[in-house]
Design a protein around this motif. Sequence first.
Motif, PDB file in Angstrom:
ATOM      1  N   PHE A  90       1.177  -1.102  -0.023  1.00 27.50           N
ATOM      2  CA  PHE A  90      -0.073   0.006   0.119  1.00 27.50           C
ATOM      3  C   PHE A  90       0.786   1.385   0.036  1.00 27.50           C
ATOM      4  O   PHE A  90       1.861   1.231   0.748  1.00 27.50           O
ATOM      5  CB  PHE A  90      -0.994  -0.028   1.163  1.00 27.50           C
ATOM      6  CG  PHE A  90      -1.940  -0.818   1.283  1.00 27.50           C
ATOM      7  CD1 PHE A  90      -1.908  -1.916   2.133  1.00 27.50           C
ATOM      8  CD2 PHE A  90      -3.110  -0.473   0.685  1.00 27.50           C
ATOM      9  CE1 PHE A  90      -3.234  -2.873   2.221  1.00 27.50           C
ATOM     10  CE2 PHE A  90      -4.165  -1.497   0.304  1.00 27.50           C
ATOM     11  CZ  PHE A  90      -4.200  -2.628   1.328  1.00 27.50           C
ATOM     12  N   PRO A 107      -5.392   2.029  -3.446  1.00 24.59           N
ATOM     13  CA  PRO A 107      -5.874   0.421  -3.567  1.00 24.59           C
ATOM     14  C   PRO A 107      -5.062  -0.764  -3.238  1.00 24.59           C
ATOM     15  O   PRO A 107      -5.394  -1.557  -3.187  1.00 24.59           O
ATOM     16  CB  PRO A 107      -6.734   0.643  -4.799  1.00 24.59           C
ATOM     17  CG  PRO A 107      -5.633   1.528  -5.747  1.00 24.59           C
ATOM     18  CD  PRO A 107      -5.474   2.494  -4.744  1.00 24.59           C
ATOM     19  N   ARG A 110      -0.995  -5.829  -5.695  1.00 20.36           N
ATOM     20  CA  ARG A 110      -0.779  -7.137  -5.105  1.00 20.36           C
ATOM     21  C   ARG A 110       0.469  -7.986  -5.883  1.00 20.36           C
ATOM     22  O   ARG A 110       0.225  -8.160  -7.006  1.00 20.36           O
ATOM     23  CB  ARG A 110      -1.992  -8.072  -5.392  1.00 20.36           C
ATOM     24  CG  ARG A 110      -2.197  -8.987  -4.360  1.00 20.36           C
ATOM     25  CD  ARG A 110      -3.614 -10.022  -4.492  1.00 20.36           C
ATOM     26  NE  ARG A 110      -4.724  -9.055  -3.848  1.00 20.36           N
ATOM     27  CZ  ARG A 110      -5.012  -9.076  -2.718  1.00 20.36           C
ATOM     28  NH1 ARG A 110      -4.279  -9.955  -1.923  1.00 20.36           N
ATOM     29  NH2 ARG A 110      -6.021  -8.275  -2.221  1.00 20.36           N
TER      30      ARG A 110
ATOM     31  N   GLN B  39     -11.291  -2.994   5.802  1.00 20.97           N
ATOM     32  CA  GLN B  39     -10.552  -3.341   4.589  1.00 20.97           C
ATOM     33  C   GLN B  39     -11.540  -4.530   4.084  1.00 20.97           C
ATOM     34  O   GLN B  39     -11.565  -5.564   4.744  1.00 20.97           O
ATOM     35  CB  GLN B  39      -9.236  -4.078   5.021  1.00 20.97           C
ATOM     36  CG  GLN B  39      -8.400  -4.474   3.774  1.00 20.97           C
ATOM     37  CD  GLN B  39      -7.154  -5.136   4.140  1.00 20.97           C
ATOM     38  OE1 GLN B  39      -6.728  -5.760   4.960  1.00 20.97           O
ATOM     39  NE2 GLN B  39      -6.303  -4.595   2.784  1.00 20.97           N
ATOM     40  N   SER B  42     -12.197  -6.748  -1.059  1.00 23.39           N
ATOM     41  CA  SER B  42     -11.661  -6.310  -2.393  1.00 23.39           C
ATOM     42  C   SER B  42     -10.306  -5.710  -2.199  1.00 23.39           C
ATOM     43  O   SER B  42      -9.303  -5.549  -2.978  1.00 23.39           O
ATOM     44  CB  SER B  42     -12.329  -5.043  -3.012  1.00 23.39           C
ATOM     45  OG  SER B  42     -12.678  -4.185  -2.029  1.00 23.39           O
ATOM     46  N   GLY B  43      -9.678  -5.628  -0.801  1.00 25.07           N
ATOM     47  CA  GLY B  43      -8.528  -5.267  -0.493  1.00 25.07           C
ATOM     48  C   GLY B  43      -7.993  -3.826   0.046  1.00 25.07           C
ATOM     49  O   GLY B  43      -7.283  -3.533   0.848  1.00 25.07           O
ATOM     50  N   GLU B  44      -8.864  -2.723  -0.356  1.00 25.73           N
ATOM     51  CA  GLU B  44      -8.547  -1.488  -0.112  1.00 25.73           C
ATOM     52  C   GLU B  44      -8.726  -1.067   1.469  1.00 25.73           C
ATOM     53  O   GLU B  44      -9.132  -1.788   2.000  1.00 25.73           O
ATOM     54  CB  GLU B  44      -9.366  -0.395  -1.028  1.00 25.73           C
ATOM     55  CG  GLU B  44     -10.791  -0.160  -0.691  1.00 25.73           C
ATOM     56  CD  GLU B  44     -11.652  -1.094  -1.283  1.00 25.73           C
ATOM     57  OE1 GLU B  44     -11.195  -2.292  -1.615  1.00 25.73           O
ATOM     58  OE2 GLU B  44     -12.993  -0.808  -1.569  1.00 25.73           O
ATOM     59  N   MET B  45      -7.946  -0.088   1.680  1.00 22.76           N
ATOM     60  CA  MET B  45      -7.948   0.308   3.082  1.00 22.76           C
ATOM     61  C   MET B  45      -8.892   1.580   3.155  1.00 22.76           C
ATOM     62  O   MET B  45      -8.501   2.504   2.733  1.00 22.76           O
ATOM     63  CB  MET B  45      -6.388   0.328   3.749  1.00 22.76           C
ATOM     64  CG  MET B  45      -5.750  -0.517   3.877  1.00 22.76           C
ATOM     65  SD  MET B  45      -6.127  -1.723   5.282  1.00 22.76           S
ATOM     66  CE  MET B  45      -5.645  -0.830   6.734  1.00 22.76           C
TER      67      MET B  45
END
Lengths: 114, 117
Positions: A90, A107, A110, B39, B42-45
Amino acid sequence: DSGVTQTPKHLITATGQRVTLRCSPRSGDLSVYWYQQSLDQGLQFLIQYYNGEERAKGNILERFSAQQFPDLHSELNLSSLELGDSALYFCASSSTAGGWETQYFGPGTRLLVL
Amino acid sequence: AQKITQTQPGMFVQEKEAVTLDCTYDTSDPSYGLFWYKQPSSGEMIFLIYQGSYDQQNATEGRYSLNFQKARKSANLVISASQLGDSAMYFCAMRWISSGSARQLTFGSGTQLTVLP
């Protein structure tokens, strides 16, 4: 949408390779932070840049390096990649280096190292 | 050393009910900030709420409120009227002075919240 952009979204590479992750902070933000999220280590702070200068360092490996450019975007370079580097990376940004304002996260990228 | 502890790896709550996610922290600094992030899968913070160590009132943001008990070093997140979309991992984080004016975030291990219909 936080306003922080990160590219690429996904990256698959092999051990020993080098990759570059890119981050553009929110408009007006001068600070950029990099974090790594892995299953075994959780969310860890890697490094912070403020207006082009390194400001704080966390658990960043020597194989990893970062920089912030005059237009304030930042790049995280990961080299000699190992399987254990597979993680979600991130970028976050905030307006100052030392205040209590919120860090807004991108976002994520990965990374999968095979 | 600064440390954040989230003791609930997983929580379940019925839709429309309230739920409290626990967070305790350890710091010797008098000045710090506490944050909660969400979170989704989908993974976003996603930033939810902030509480400063000198704030007199508990922070609130819509359905989110922070139960800040400074003496006990706890900063629990309360979500009222849970919705299915609240199902996610929730992280408590503390911002502290690491060196000079630099302030970095330390995160807890997270709580996986599942809202049941």
